[in-house]
Scaffold this motif. Structure first.
Motif, PDB file in Angstrom:
ATOM      1  N   LEU A 179       0.848  -1.191   0.000  1.00 22.42           N
ATOM      2  CA  LEU A 179       0.000   0.000   0.000  1.00 22.42           C
ATOM      3  C   LEU A 179       0.882   1.238   0.000  1.00 22.42           C
ATOM      4  O   LEU A 179       1.825   1.342   0.788  1.00 22.42           O
ATOM      5  N   LEU A 180       0.560   2.179  -0.873  1.00 23.84           N
ATOM      6  CA  LEU A 180       1.264   3.447  -0.937  1.00 23.84           C
ATOM      7  C   LEU A 180       0.314   4.538  -0.469  1.00 23.84           C
ATOM      8  O   LEU A 180      -0.812   4.645  -0.976  1.00 23.84           O
ATOM      9  N   ARG A 181       0.736   5.313   0.513  1.00 24.32           N
ATOM     10  CA  ARG A 181      -0.097   6.397   1.017  1.00 24.32           C
ATOM     11  C   ARG A 181      -0.361   7.412  -0.095  1.00 24.32           C
ATOM     12  O   ARG A 181       0.472   7.588  -0.984  1.00 24.32           O
ATOM     13  N   SER A 182      -1.495   8.062  -0.049  1.00 15.62           N
ATOM     14  CA  SER A 182      -1.900   8.957  -1.137  1.00 15.62           C
ATOM     15  C   SER A 182      -0.923  10.103  -1.370  1.00 15.62           C
ATOM     16  O   SER A 182      -0.778  10.574  -2.492  1.00 15.62           O
ATOM     17  N   ASP A 183      -0.232  10.551  -0.336  1.00 12.38           N
ATOM     18  CA  ASP A 183       0.746  11.629  -0.523  1.00 12.38           C
ATOM     19  C   ASP A 183       2.145  11.090  -0.856  1.00 12.38           C
ATOM     20  O   ASP A 183       3.111  11.842  -0.903  1.00 12.38           O
ATOM     21  N   CYS A 184       2.239   9.787  -1.090  1.00 14.31           N
ATOM     22  CA  CYS A 184       3.491   9.110  -1.493  1.00 14.31           C
ATOM     23  C   CYS A 184       4.609   9.247  -0.469  1.00 14.31           C
ATOM     24  O   CYS A 184       5.781   9.168  -0.805  1.00 14.31           O
ATOM     25  N   ARG A 185       4.262   9.440   0.799  1.00 14.44           N
ATOM     26  CA  ARG A 185       5.287   9.589   1.831  1.00 14.44           C
ATOM     27  C   ARG A 185       5.481   8.324   2.658  1.00 14.44           C
ATOM     28  O   ARG A 185       6.356   8.260   3.503  1.00 14.44           O
ATOM     29  N   GLN A 186       4.638   7.290   2.436  1.00 14.93           N
ATOM     30  CA  GLN A 186       4.790   6.054   3.192  1.00 14.93           C
ATOM     31  C   GLN A 186       4.391   4.869   2.317  1.00 14.93           C
ATOM     32  O   GLN A 186       3.381   4.903   1.626  1.00 14.93           O
ATOM     33  N   LEU A 187       5.210   3.822   2.365  1.00 17.82           N
ATOM     34  CA  LEU A 187       4.951   2.577   1.656  1.00 17.82           C
ATOM     35  C   LEU A 187       4.848   1.481   2.702  1.00 17.82           C
ATOM     36  O   LEU A 187       5.738   1.330   3.543  1.00 17.82           O
ATOM     37  N   ARG A 188       3.759   0.724   2.666  1.00 18.38           N
ATOM     38  CA  ARG A 188       3.567  -0.382   3.607  1.00 18.38           C
ATOM     39  C   ARG A 188       3.610  -1.680   2.826  1.00 18.38           C
ATOM     40  O   ARG A 188       2.842  -1.873   1.887  1.00 18.38           O
ATOM     41  N   ILE A 189       4.511  -2.570   3.215  1.00 15.65           N
ATOM     42  CA  ILE A 189       4.674  -3.863   2.559  1.00 15.65           C
ATOM     43  C   ILE A 189       4.311  -4.936   3.578  1.00 15.65           C
ATOM     44  O   ILE A 189       4.980  -5.069   4.603  1.00 15.65           O
TER      45      ILE A 189
END
Length: 84
Positions: free
Chosen positions: A28-38
């Motif tokens: 999942l990539l946060r909408s503001d592209c500041r966090q990626l969750r794997i």
């Protein structure tokens, strides 16, 4: 350009190394592209994020969240006795 401290780079490399030979269940990539969750298939989750340091400069941060089964051996267990 300033470099990240060595201990930060080692911590991030250790967290990302957990992806080797693992199956990824979800990304999942946060909408503001500041966090990626794997999310891995064994329940572990790797968070990669861009955070601001004390001077306002962006830096990469990584956190590996292990599944509850892995955390059992390191938890403190406290028992309370009934008082009469």
């Amino acid at each position: 350009m300033s470099l990240a401290p060595l201990h930060d780079l080692r911590r991030i490399a250790d967290a990302v190394a957990h992806l080797r030979d693992r199956h990824i269940a979800d990304i999942l990539l946060r909408s503001d592209c500041r966090q990626l969750r794997i999310v891995l298939d064994d329940g572990q989750t790797l968070f990669l994020a861009v955070v601001l340091d004390e001077t306002g400069r962006p830096r990469l941060d990584a956190d590996l969240i292990r599944s509850p089964d892995d955390a059992g051996s390191g938890q403190l267990e406290v028992h309370f006795d009934a008082v009469d």
